[in-house]
Design an enzyme around this catalytic site. Structure first.
Site, PDB file in Angstrom:
ATOM      1  N   HIS A 192       6.541   4.127  12.925  1.00 40.45           N
ATOM      2  CA  HIS A 192       6.316   4.547  11.400  1.00 40.45           C
ATOM      3  C   HIS A 192       7.837   5.226  11.077  1.00 40.45           C
ATOM      4  CE1 HIS A 192       3.979   4.062   7.370  1.00 40.45           C
ATOM      5  NE2 HIS A 192       4.748   4.905   7.321  1.00 40.45           N
ATOM      6  N   HIS A 201      10.652   6.887   7.876  1.00 38.98           N
ATOM      7  CA  HIS A 201      10.988   6.740   6.824  1.00 38.98           C
ATOM      8  C   HIS A 201      12.120   7.421   6.791  1.00 38.98           C
ATOM      9  CE1 HIS A 201       7.068   7.019   4.194  1.00 38.98           C
ATOM     10  NE2 HIS A 201       7.011   6.842   5.156  1.00 38.98           N
ATOM     11  N   ARG A 230       0.777  -0.984   0.208  1.00 42.68           N
ATOM     12  CA  ARG A 230      -0.082   0.052  -0.168  1.00 42.68           C
ATOM     13  C   ARG A 230       0.606   1.739   0.052  1.00 42.68           C
ATOM     14  NH1 ARG A 230      -0.694   4.796   2.948  1.00 42.68           N
ATOM     15  NH2 ARG A 230      -0.023   3.833   4.262  1.00 42.68           N
ATOM     16  N   CYS A 265       6.367   9.637   0.121  1.00 35.72           N
ATOM     17  CA  CYS A 265       5.499  10.604  -0.015  1.00 35.72           C
ATOM     18  C   CYS A 265       4.853  12.110  -0.764  1.00 35.72           C
ATOM     19  CB  CYS A 265       5.898  10.969   1.353  1.00 35.72           C
ATOM     20  SG  CYS A 265       4.167  12.344   1.806  1.00 35.72           S
ATOM     21  N   ASN A 293       9.575   4.605   2.843  1.00 36.59           N
ATOM     22  CA  ASN A 293       9.917   4.076   4.355  1.00 36.59           C
ATOM     23  C   ASN A 293      11.414   3.369   4.323  1.00 36.59           C
ATOM     24  OD1 ASN A 293       6.562   3.768   5.316  1.00 36.59           O
ATOM     25  ND2 ASN A 293       6.966   3.588   3.507  1.00 36.59           N
TER      26      ASN A 293
END
Length: 299
Positions: free
Chosen positions: A207, A209, A15, A240, A249
């Site tokens: 989460h 990056h 995703r 992003c 990520n």
């Protein structure tokens, strides 16, 4: 605090990793990616995003992905559902867990989801209510927890405020996103400290990056504080769209290699995961951003 004995890895590659790819990726490739990740031992896979194809054209095949995947026993396949409309379609497709996403930055919230932070939280309330009545768990995301492309520094208290709102609304877990990857280890600890005053540490996920190469160091810092859920993306796929230069990520392979070296259990087969990273990057013509994946392929 001792490091966790095991961690749950949330694989966001299908995703978050693919959503910004400019060329359409065929549904069978997405389905094979999801299946290979499951075969490598990943137990939580973010598979699709039920958002308007107008905004995220790459995710337009959410129905086909969600209904076409081969469900493995013990694996959770989740999807992003930012509004009630998206949730209803996701429920029709048999989704078992969904996610909503807010931000700790007002400007980012406006640019990303066209509303203020307060408005975004108001929008999520009916989503959480409906999901609860359908027996579907909801995960919450907070963007820009360690910096914003528009506002720069973000106060830990602001991150705590948004996280607390999502948690009290009924999100069973809140994932703290360093969306543009500008965070450093001590900043990550201070931010976590502020959030953990309101939310138990076992309800928080990281989460991070890797734009500035700090993601693994930041993860180490929060693992040390007891965080036991890590979001990552195979081969470091993703970026992003609202944060220029954000290279995506942290790579799942690099995270698993670090965990293995620390004696922290993840249940993931690193070789199979690295093979998957090589396969998907070759298939879509992208560089493999996993240092570990590249090193293992060269052996």
């Amino acid at each position: 605090m001792p490091f966790p004995k095991s961690i749950r890895l949330v694989e966001v590659g299908p995703r978050d990793g693919l959503q910004n790819e400019p060329e359409p990726i065929d549904t069978p490739i997405k389905l094979e990616l999801i299946d290979r990740l499951g075969a490598a031992g990943i137990r939580y896979i973010e598979a699709a995003s039920f958002v308007s194809p107008k905004w995220v054209p790459q995710m337009a095949d959410y129905r086909e992905v969600m209904t076409g995947l081969t469900r493995r026993k013990g694996v959770t396949y989740s999807a992003l559902t930012p509004n009630l409309e998206g949730l209803e379609v996701a429920l029709e497709c048999g989704v078992e867990e969904v996610a909503v996403f807010g931000a700790a930055s007002e400007t980012f919230s406006q640019k990303n989801i066209n509303c203020s932070i307060a408005e975004s939280l108001d929008r999520f309330a009916p989503v959480l209510e409906r999901a609860k009545s359908a027996g579907v768990r909801v995960r919450g995301y907070v963007s820009c927890v360690l910096g914003c492309p528009y506002e720069g520094e973000i106060a830990p208290a602001k991150v705590a405020e948004v996280s607390k709102a999502l948690y009290e609304m009924g999100c069973y877990e809140v994932s703290l996103g360093d969306t543009i990857g500008t965070g450093t280890p001590l900043k990550a600890k201070h931010m976590l400290e502020a959030v953990a005053k309101d939310i138990p540490i076992d309800k928080l996920a990281a989460h991070f990056h890797d734009t500035y190469g700090q993601a693994l160091a930041n993860l180490y810092a929060v693992l040390e504080e007891g965080v036991a859920v890590v979001d990552s993306s195979v081969a470091g796929l993703g970026g992003c769209p609202y944060a220029k230069g954000a290279s995506g990520n942290v790579a799942s392979e690099d995270v698993v290699y670090m965990l293995n070296g620390m004696g922290i259990e993840s249940g993931i087969d690193l070789d199979k995961l690295a093979e998957t990273g090589n396969w998907i990057t070759q298939t879509i013509g992208r560089p493999n951003r996993s240092k570990v994946g590249v090193a293992l392929a060269a052996k």
